[in-house]
Enzyme design. Structure first.
Site, PDB file in Angstrom:
ATOM      1  N   LYS A 151     -36.517  16.473 -38.438  1.00 46.99           N
ATOM      2  CA  LYS A 151     -36.382  16.008 -39.992  1.00 46.99           C
ATOM      3  C   LYS A 151     -37.002  17.407 -40.648  1.00 46.99           C
ATOM      4  CE  LYS A 151     -38.525  13.094 -43.398  1.00 46.99           C
ATOM      5  NZ  LYS A 151     -39.319  11.909 -43.623  1.00 46.99           N
ATOM      6  N   GLU A 182     -43.137  22.295 -31.406  1.00 51.64           N
ATOM      7  CA  GLU A 182     -42.227  22.000 -30.009  1.00 51.64           C
ATOM      8  C   GLU A 182     -40.964  22.114 -29.995  1.00 51.64           C
ATOM      9  OE1 GLU A 182     -44.424  20.109 -31.685  1.00 51.64           O
ATOM     10  OE2 GLU A 182     -45.858  19.180 -30.398  1.00 51.64           O
ATOM     11  N   ARG A 196     -39.761   8.050 -37.762  1.00 53.98           N
ATOM     12  CA  ARG A 196     -39.722   7.068 -36.712  1.00 53.98           C
ATOM     13  C   ARG A 196     -38.768   6.056 -36.942  1.00 53.98           C
ATOM     14  NH1 ARG A 196     -44.667   7.817 -39.351  1.00 53.98           N
ATOM     15  NH2 ARG A 196     -45.409   6.241 -40.427  1.00 53.98           N
ATOM     16  N   GLU A 243     -47.858   4.924 -35.199  1.00 53.06           N
ATOM     17  CA  GLU A 243     -47.812   5.826 -36.128  1.00 53.06           C
ATOM     18  C   GLU A 243     -47.700   5.230 -37.544  1.00 53.06           C
ATOM     19  OE1 GLU A 243     -46.107  10.149 -35.613  1.00 53.06           O
ATOM     20  OE2 GLU A 243     -44.617   8.874 -36.809  1.00 53.06           O
ATOM     21  N   HIS A 283     -46.299  -6.411 -10.822  1.00 44.19           N
ATOM     22  CA  HIS A 283     -46.684  -5.972  -9.675  1.00 44.19           C
ATOM     23  C   HIS A 283     -47.964  -4.768  -9.920  1.00 44.19           C
ATOM     24  CE1 HIS A 283     -43.880  -8.207  -7.138  1.00 44.19           C
ATOM     25  NE2 HIS A 283     -43.273  -8.306  -8.046  1.00 44.19           N
TER      26      HIS A 283
HETATM   27  O1  F6P Z   1     -46.145  14.801 -35.377  1.00 41.13           O
HETATM   28  C1  F6P Z   1     -45.605  13.333 -35.656  1.00 41.13           C
HETATM   29  C2  F6P Z   1     -44.100  13.723 -36.421  1.00 41.13           C
HETATM   30  O2  F6P Z   1     -44.277  14.194 -37.446  1.00 41.13           O
HETATM   31  C3  F6P Z   1     -43.573  12.439 -36.343  1.00 41.13           C
HETATM   32  O3  F6P Z   1     -43.770  11.777 -37.502  1.00 41.13           O
HETATM   33  C4  F6P Z   1     -42.206  12.998 -36.106  1.00 41.13           C
HETATM   34  O4  F6P Z   1     -41.206  11.729 -35.727  1.00 41.13           O
HETATM   35  C5  F6P Z   1     -42.189  13.871 -35.178  1.00 41.13           C
HETATM   36  O5  F6P Z   1     -43.387  14.549 -35.718  1.00 41.13           O
HETATM   37  C6  F6P Z   1     -41.211  15.035 -35.258  1.00 41.13           C
HETATM   38  O6  F6P Z   1     -40.844  15.528 -36.499  1.00 41.13           O
HETATM   39  P1  F6P Z   1     -39.770  16.368 -37.294  1.00 41.13           P
HETATM   40  O7  F6P Z   1     -38.480  15.141 -36.846  1.00 41.13           O
HETATM   41  O8  F6P Z   1     -40.048  16.789 -38.371  1.00 41.13           O
HETATM   42  O9  F6P Z   1     -39.476  17.469 -36.102  1.00 41.13           O
END
Ligand code: F6P
Length: 548
Positions: A205, A211, A267, A352, A383
């Site tokens: 987004k 990451e 989310r 969240e 289990h």
């Molecule tokens: O760190 C949490 C968060 O901001 C979430 O709310 C979101 O879904 C995720 O990281 C990924 O964010 P983005 O889509 O901006 O990479």
């Protein structure tokens, strides 16, 4: 004052709790043969049985009163109308607009957002058909065989959950998901893939998530090792984001970008272009069925009276246990292997959204807020951790979800699925009724146990019961049903956030760890500390450095 504990219904619920807590579900069912009928709601082919809860008519009435005092109907109206109910970020909350049919309109700042929503859906259809039909060719002229979605959190969990859930609707494309910054995730995913036939979807987004950007950079390097020519990137990398500038700065052509908008929470974004991996897997027609299932629930949530409104009842029951029985967790058990990722998906959606410590105006909350959500598919959980549910000392309200029909009938008379169904029903029944000491004694005597052993074992083999659960029974896991189920949970979360008077649509709590990681990273590379650490972090840093 919207503080929930100041509502009259809250005070009355507290008194009511003292009267209800000693009652046993076994007795409530025995005294009222109509109970299951009265506490069951249905929506299309989903049956929601909430009769196995520690409630009476009066409980439901008081909970509904609580919803009215919190002006839940008004907040529902405000959300659907595009008002900026995400107050801290001054944003509208309109994932519901993403599933509106053509011909509707929703205004944000005076502008109708629906034409853009449908333009992006059209773009997704065109692109996915080209890829799925083998007309989108990679740099060496070969069609795409593997699709790798790179994203994390909301840009990963929804697509992972839905593509797994709708496996029976997949075409021949292979879908992969890389989220973790741990290099193992990308390395293991790329092992065996051919760069010439692999398409990367970079889903973020903000297009600022460390990451995702790091994984995308490494994926591009892996790709260019074979393709050599940077111009080939255009055939193999597309971006899904609200941030065109960052997409272009990363080196992805804006013609290869699928946009969405700041009024879609991460989310809540699987319905947007973030769902492109889903579309590539199941095709646009099935994706539209998913949207239609969610839209049908939106209409139900918007228009059904509170007492017949499934997300409202789900949310209120959660509040009953969370705030009056002091249950700190809520479990979700899908009795369907295809829904294996539903608990992980709902964990982000719920925790969240409602893991908040202040009210909308910034003042501290006056009651506990979102529960710890967890779960795993049945029958595996039985289990593993069900022992604690049946005989432990903690109350764990739970949702059981099960399809009547399997996509994979196996064995004579669909033996596998019947065993699965029987287990699902048996668990909720066992949680409800338990086993009395007398029943345990008779059972052991009938099995021929010695009198001493019977006496010794009675306490161990007794089950208290009276443990609440909801059951969602549906015909079969189709795209439409899945869309409906997910939307039911989304709106449940909204109901609870509204009553707790918190903002369910921001997530400042994830920021501190990100900031500290940015400060620690240079130190791992040997640079001096920019700020002092506590002695534990200091000691660990030294230990890490010595092991590198
Ligand atoms: O760190 C949490 C968060 O901001 C979430 O709310 C979101 O879904 C995720 O990281 C990924 O964010 P983005 O889509 O901006 O990479």
């Amino acid at each position: 004052m919207s503080t929930p504990t100041s509502f009259r219904a809250w005070q009355e619920l507290q008194e009511h709790y003292a009267r209800i807590a000693p009652l046993h579900l076994r007795d409530l069912f025995r005294e009222d043969p109509e109970r299951a009928e009265r506490f069951t709601l249905s929506f299309e082919d989903i049956l929601f049985d909430y009769s196995k809860n520690r409630i009476t008519n009066e409980t439901v009435e008081l909970l509904l009163q609580l919803a009215r005092e919190a002006d839940l109907p008004g907040w529902i109206r405000r959300m659907f109308a595009g008002e900026k109910i995400n107050v801290t970020e001054r944003r509208a909350v309109l994932h519901t607009a993403l599933r509106n049919p053509r011909g509707t309109s929703v205004l944000v700042d005076g502008k109708d957002v629906m034409p853009e929503v449908h333009a992006v859906l059209d773009q997704m259809r065109r692109f996915s058909e080209e890829v799925r039909e083998g007309r989108w060719l990679g740099y060496s002229g070969k069609p795409i065989r593997d699709v790798v979605n790179i994203g994390i959190g909301g840009s990963d969990l929804g697509p992972v959950m839905v593509t797994h859930a709708l496996r029976p609707y997949h075409s021949s494309l292979n879908l992969h998901f890389v989220s973790n910054i741990d290099g193992t995730h990308l390395a293991e995913t790329l092992r065996g893939l051919d760069p010439a036939t692999t398409l990367f979807l970079v889903s973020s987004k903000t297009f600022g998530t460390l990451e995702t950007l790091t994984n995308a950079k490494s994926a591009r390097a892996w790709f260019l090792e074979s393709a050599k020519d940077p111009a080939a990137v255009a055939k193999h990398f597309v971006a899904i984001s609200t941030n065109e500038k960052a997409v272009v700065a990363f080196g992805i052509d804006k013609r290869n970008m699928f946009p969405f908008w700041d009024w879609v929470g991460g989310r809540y974004s699987l319905w947007s272009a973030i769902g492109l991996s889903i579309v590539l897997a199941i095709g646009m027609d099935h994706f539209e069925e998913l949207l239609a299932g969610a839209h049908a629930v939106d209409e139900h949530f918007r228009t059904a009276p509170l007492e017949k409104n499934i997300p409202v009842i789900m949310g209120l029951l959660g509040i009953w246990y969370n705030n009056f029985f002091q249950a700190s967790t809520h479990a979700v058990f899908p009795y369907d292997q295809y829904l294996a990722f539903l608990p992980a998906y709902l964990q982000q959606a719920d925790m969240e959204s409602n893991g908040k410590h202040v009210q909308k105006d910034g003042t501290p909350v006056s009651c506990t807020t979102g529960p710890i959500l967890w779960g795993a598919p049945g029958t595996n959980g039985q289990h593993a951790f069900f022992q604690l549910l049946h005989q432990g000392t903690k109350l764990v309200p739970a949702d059981f979800l099960v399809p009547a029909q399997s996509h994979n009938p196996l064995g004579p008379s669909d033996e596998h699925h019947r065993i699965l169904l029987a287990n699902c029903l048996a668990q909720t029944e066992a949680l409800l009724r338990g086993k009395t000491a007398e029943e345990a004694r008779q059972e052991m005597e009938a099995a021929g146990l010695a009198a001493d052993d019977v006496t010794r074992l009675i306490p161990h083999r007794t089950f208290e019961g009276n443990r609440p659960s909801n059951t969602f029974l549906f015909r079969k896991l189709t795209p439409r049903t899945l869309g409906s189920l997910v939307a039911l949970y989304e709106h449940k979360i909204f109901v609870q956030g509204t009553i707790w008077n918190i903002n369910s649509f921001d997530q400042w709590g994830v920021e501190l760890g990100k900031q500290l990681a940015q400060l620690l990273l240079p130190e791992l590379n040997g640079e001096p500390a920019r700020r002092p650490h506590d002695s534990s972090t200091e000691r660990l840093l030294r230990a890490v450095r010595s092991l590198l």
